[in-house]
Write an enzyme that holds these catalytic residues in place. Structure first.
Site, PDB file in Angstrom:
ATOM      1  CG  ASP A 279      -1.792   1.239   1.280  1.00 30.83           C
ATOM      2  OD1 ASP A 279      -2.901   1.142   0.720  1.00 30.83           O
ATOM      3  OD2 ASP A 279      -1.395   2.288   1.825  1.00 30.83           O
TER       4      ASP A 279
ATOM      5  CE1 TYR B 275       0.953   7.825   2.392  1.00 31.80           C
ATOM      6  CE2 TYR B 275       1.262   5.513   1.853  1.00 31.80           C
ATOM      7  CZ  TYR B 275       0.513   6.515   2.428  1.00 31.80           C
ATOM      8  OH  TYR B 275      -0.678   6.196   3.028  1.00 31.80           O
TER       9      TYR B 275
ATOM     10  CE  LYS C 190      -3.572   4.757   0.495  1.00 35.01           C
ATOM     11  NZ  LYS C 190      -2.147   4.620   0.859  1.00 35.01           N
TER      12      LYS C 190
ATOM     13  CG  HIS D  12      -4.422   9.818   0.238  1.00 30.54           C
ATOM     14  ND1 HIS D  12      -3.094   9.671  -0.070  1.00 30.54           N
ATOM     15  CD2 HIS D  12      -4.529   9.404   1.518  1.00 30.54           C
ATOM     16  CE1 HIS D  12      -2.444   9.179   0.971  1.00 30.54           C
ATOM     17  NE2 HIS D  12      -3.299   9.015   1.948  1.00 30.54           N
TER      18      HIS D  12
HETATM   19  N1  LIG Z   1      -5.113   6.416   3.765  1.00 20.96           N
HETATM   20  C1  LIG Z   1      -4.530   7.178   4.654  1.00 20.96           C
HETATM   21  O1  LIG Z   1      -4.867   8.364   4.824  1.00 20.96           O
HETATM   22  C2  LIG Z   1      -3.416   6.619   5.473  1.00 20.96           C
HETATM   23  C3  LIG Z   1      -2.907   7.340   6.561  1.00 20.96           C
HETATM   24  C4  LIG Z   1      -1.879   6.758   7.327  1.00 20.96           C
HETATM   25  C5  LIG Z   1      -1.385   5.513   6.985  1.00 20.96           C
HETATM   26  N2  LIG Z   1      -1.894   4.840   5.883  1.00 20.96           N
HETATM   27  C6  LIG Z   1      -1.373   3.519   5.492  1.00 20.96           C
HETATM   28  O2  LIG Z   1      -1.408   2.647   6.618  1.00 20.96           O
HETATM   29  C7  LIG Z   1      -0.099   2.081   6.814  1.00 20.96           C
HETATM   30  C8  LIG Z   1       0.122   1.722   8.274  1.00 20.96           C
HETATM   31  O3  LIG Z   1      -0.029   2.843   9.124  1.00 20.96           O
HETATM   32  P1  LIG Z   1       1.204   3.568   9.847  1.00 20.96           P
HETATM   33  O4  LIG Z   1       2.421   3.327   9.037  1.00 20.96           O
HETATM   34  O5  LIG Z   1       0.793   4.972  10.087  1.00 20.96           O
HETATM   35  O6  LIG Z   1       1.293   2.904  11.263  1.00 20.96           O
HETATM   36  P2  LIG Z   1       1.169   1.446  11.938  1.00 20.96           P
HETATM   37  O7  LIG Z   1       1.222   0.378  10.916  1.00 20.96           O
HETATM   38  O8  LIG Z   1       0.017   1.516  12.885  1.00 20.96           O
HETATM   39  O9  LIG Z   1       2.465   1.432  12.845  1.00 20.96           O
HETATM   40  C9  LIG Z   1       3.752   1.382  12.316  1.00 20.96           C
HETATM   41  C10 LIG Z   1       4.736   1.419  13.493  1.00 20.96           C
HETATM   42  O10 LIG Z   1       4.581   0.221  14.268  1.00 20.96           O
HETATM   43  C11 LIG Z   1       5.825  -0.473  14.343  1.00 20.96           C
HETATM   44  N3  LIG Z   1       5.523  -1.917  14.255  1.00 20.96           N
HETATM   45  C12 LIG Z   1       5.184  -2.627  13.156  1.00 20.96           C
HETATM   46  N4  LIG Z   1       4.936  -3.906  13.466  1.00 20.96           N
HETATM   47  C13 LIG Z   1       5.114  -4.026  14.807  1.00 20.96           C
HETATM   48  C14 LIG Z   1       5.012  -5.095  15.713  1.00 20.96           C
HETATM   49  N5  LIG Z   1       4.669  -6.324  15.309  1.00 20.96           N
HETATM   50  N6  LIG Z   1       5.293  -4.864  17.026  1.00 20.96           N
HETATM   51  C15 LIG Z   1       5.649  -3.624  17.458  1.00 20.96           C
HETATM   52  N7  LIG Z   1       5.749  -2.560  16.637  1.00 20.96           N
HETATM   53  C16 LIG Z   1       5.486  -2.753  15.307  1.00 20.96           C
HETATM   54  C17 LIG Z   1       6.655   0.022  13.183  1.00 20.96           C
HETATM   55  O11 LIG Z   1       8.031  -0.004  13.501  1.00 20.96           O
HETATM   56  P3  LIG Z   1       9.111  -0.869  12.605  1.00 20.96           P
HETATM   57  O12 LIG Z   1       9.006  -0.404  11.206  1.00 20.96           O
HETATM   58  O13 LIG Z   1      10.405  -0.532  13.259  1.00 20.96           O
HETATM   59  O14 LIG Z   1       8.721  -2.312  12.802  1.00 20.96           O
HETATM   60  C18 LIG Z   1       6.173   1.473  13.064  1.00 20.96           C
HETATM   61  O15 LIG Z   1       6.850   2.304  13.997  1.00 20.96           O
HETATM   62  C19 LIG Z   1       0.813   3.190   6.282  1.00 20.96           C
HETATM   63  O16 LIG Z   1       2.140   2.758   6.101  1.00 20.96           O
HETATM   64  C20 LIG Z   1       0.083   3.577   5.024  1.00 20.96           C
HETATM   65  O17 LIG Z   1       0.312   2.621   3.995  1.00 20.96           O
HETATM   66  C21 LIG Z   1      -2.897   5.383   5.146  1.00 20.96           C
END
Ligand SMILES: NC(=O)c1ccc[n+]([C@@H]2O[C@H](COP(=O)([O-])OP(=O)(O)OC[C@H]3O[C@@H](n4cnc5c(N)ncnc54)[C@H](OP(=O)(O)O)[C@@H]3O)[C@@H](O)[C@H]2O)c1
Length: 273
Positions: free
Chosen positions: A44, A49, A74, A107
């Protein structure tokens, strides 16, 4: 891997890799290569990004056939405001170095545009270079407006969703409309100490899993596709390893009870970008 089925019959892997905040080319490339090596088949990304080029290169270099990978990107808000929907889509394809994407999402619901942009998205779908179209951050009222004039029902709504914001009402609405909910920031983007939550730790111990795995399992048992981000090999593997256990109804309810309607991102009706 298990799959959800979109309203046009296309299958989407329940777990994908999110790549938000990976603006460094090398880190983005290595993260996606590693993920494809350990078995991810769903990535994704988004124009905003700033890593579509690295993501596309990692996919091509991985040796995994393109048709085995579910790739989402997106449409960014500035392009919506400038009416540059077709141009933005073609630029994303070029940066990704792919002939097609699997899912193209609006988005955010840009004020005054969130309905009209859908006509342009429908044209893109008709052009055959995306296998599905959908939205992100649309609330029920945005979708109700959009559906009044839509020829195609969005396949997906990608929304902020985690135990502190369980989105119960919106998820029920999406299921009723045959729109697959997708959860972004499933771990609260590491804010608010979600993964330290005692209830999650207790449930995790019971199943010999981690709090992160419990959260992801809770998502998929609700019929929600989820896209955790990790650049770490062990955590990438951990986040995929959720298909060998099932949370009881009682544990699902306990996790639901953590809801505080607390966002880590913007409210979709109050965006300033
Ligand atoms: N559509 C939208 O508006 C929107 C907005 C925000 C995000 N998104 C999408 O959603 C995805 C995920 O959201 P996010 O990146 O904001 O946050 P997230 O997935 O909730 O959290 C990522 C964080 O958690 C850590 N992590 C990952 N797996 C883990 C585990 N098993 N145990 C402990 N910590 C862990 C990662 O560190 P490490 O990398 O060090 O493991 C990173 O610091 C984004 O990358 C993006 O693709 C979309």
């Amino acid at each position: 891997m298990e799959y959800a089925t979109l309203n046009n019959g296309i299958k989407i892997p329940y777990i994908g890799l999110g790549v938000f905040r990976l603006t460094d080319d090398k880190i983005a490339y290595d993260t996606v290569r590693m993920a494809l090596d350990v078995g991810y088949r769903h990535i994704d990304t988004a124009m905003i990004y700033e890593n579509e080029e690295a993501v596309g290169r990692a996919i091509r270099d991985s040796g995994v056939p393109r048709e085995e990978i579910f790739l989402t990107t997106k449409l960014w808000n500035d392009d919506i405001r400038k009416n540059n929907v077709q141009g933005a889509f073609e630029s994303s394809l070029q940066r990704l170095g792919t002939e097609y994407v699997d899912l193209y999402l609006v988005h955010w619901p840009v004020k005054g545009k969130y309905v009209s942009v859908w006509k342009e998205m429908e044209k893109i779908y008709a052009g055959g270079k995306t296998r599905a179209i959908g939205v992100s951050n649309y609330l029920e009222h945005h979708l109700e407006e959009l559906l009044k004039t839509a020829s195609i029902v969005p396949a997906v709504d990608q929304i902020e969703l985690h135990p502190y914001l369980n989105q119960e009402k919106l998820v029920n609405y999406l299921h009723k409309k045959n729109i697959v909910p997708e959860a972004w920031s499933p771990f609260c983007a590491k804010k608010n100490n979600l993964l330290e939550e005692p209830i999650l730790k207790k449930i995790a111990d019971k199943y010999s899993k981690t709090p992160a795995q419990v959260v992801l399992r809770w998502d998929i048992q609700r019929g929600i596709v989820v896209i955790p981000k990790s650049s770490n090999l062990l955590r990438q593997k951990e986040n995929l390893d959720i298909f060998d256990f099932k949370l009881s109804e009682e544990d699902m309810k306990r996790i639901n009870s953590l809801n505080r309607d607390q966002r880590v991102g913007s409210h979709p009706d109050e965006i300033t970008f």
